[in-house]
Design a protein around this motif. Structure first.
Motif, PDB file in Angstrom:
ATOM      1  N   SER A  70      58.503  23.525  51.661  1.00 28.55           N
ATOM      2  CA  SER A  70      57.027  22.868  51.465  1.00 28.55           C
ATOM      3  C   SER A  70      56.666  22.110  52.333  1.00 28.55           C
ATOM      4  CB  SER A  70      57.144  22.228  49.901  1.00 28.55           C
ATOM      5  OG  SER A  70      57.967  23.180  48.937  1.00 28.55           O
ATOM      6  N   LEU A  82      51.469  22.659  50.651  1.00 24.17           N
ATOM      7  CA  LEU A  82      51.935  23.942  50.262  1.00 24.17           C
ATOM      8  C   LEU A  82      53.182  23.792  49.685  1.00 24.17           C
ATOM      9  CD1 LEU A  82      51.456  25.778  53.973  1.00 24.17           C
ATOM     10  CD2 LEU A  82      49.934  25.677  52.000  1.00 24.17           C
ATOM     11  N   HIS A 136      47.328  28.360  43.114  1.00 17.27           N
ATOM     12  CA  HIS A 136      47.499  26.815  43.204  1.00 17.27           C
ATOM     13  C   HIS A 136      48.276  26.172  41.845  1.00 17.27           C
ATOM     14  CE1 HIS A 136      44.152  27.164  45.942  1.00 17.27           C
ATOM     15  NE2 HIS A 136      44.677  25.959  46.606  1.00 17.27           N
ATOM     16  N   ASP A 191      52.486  29.286  48.710  1.00 12.41           N
ATOM     17  CA  ASP A 191      52.601  29.946  50.099  1.00 12.41           C
ATOM     18  C   ASP A 191      54.074  30.642  50.020  1.00 12.41           C
ATOM     19  OD1 ASP A 191      52.594  31.173  52.513  1.00 12.41           O
ATOM     20  OD2 ASP A 191      51.949  29.365  53.653  1.00 12.41           O
ATOM     21  N   LEU A 242      48.805  24.602  47.265  1.00 14.06           N
ATOM     22  CA  LEU A 242      48.580  26.102  47.608  1.00 14.06           C
ATOM     23  C   LEU A 242      50.098  26.967  47.513  1.00 14.06           C
ATOM     24  CD1 LEU A 242      46.914  28.530  48.299  1.00 14.06           C
ATOM     25  CD2 LEU A 242      47.486  27.783  50.898  1.00 14.06           C
TER      26      LEU A 242
END
Length: 125
Positions: free
Chosen positions: A33, A91, A5, A27, A25
């Motif tokens: 995003s 994300l 994170h 990813d 998070l």
């Protein structure tokens, strides 16, 4: 492997005083995003288009997307943000990471700054 994170500020590029900040998070499987719609709308970011995204479970569905300034780890990038459902975890996608010259160290579950931002493909074309 655990989750990584990072604290991110999403800023409206047309009105930089309007921001939303949260833990995202990281990813590397996501290109763009993802931000809950309510937060993008609250800072005045409007959709500029819609496209179909493939989800982690293999299903596909259309989402609105807009443009934002994305700030993390003392870096500022501009990028596409996907308007997600309000209860979705935000994300940080691969495009923002690569634009900032940041990569994931999966062993230590941390982000690390590259010594130089890549301007070429890692594999020959």
């Amino acid at each position: 492997m655990g989750a990584t994170h990072v604290n991110v500020i999403v800023r409206n590029p047309a009105d930089p005083d309007r921001t939303w900040e949260s833990e995202f998070l990281v990813d590397t499987g996501a290109i763009d995003s993802l931000v809950p719609r309510q937060h993008l709308e609250a800072i005045g970011i409007a959709p500029v288009g819609r496209r179909v995204y493939e989800l982690a479970d293999g299903t596909s569905r259309p989402y609105d997307h807009g443009l934002a300034r994305i700030e993390f780890m003392d870096e500022i990038v501009a990028g596409r943000v996907v308007f997600a459902e309000d209860d979705t975890e935000p994300l940080l996608g691969l495009t923002a990471l690569e634009s900032a010259g940041i990569e994931v160290d999966p062993r230590n579950e941390r982000l690390k700054r590259l010594s130089a931002v890549r301007l070429k493909s890692l594999t020959p074309v």
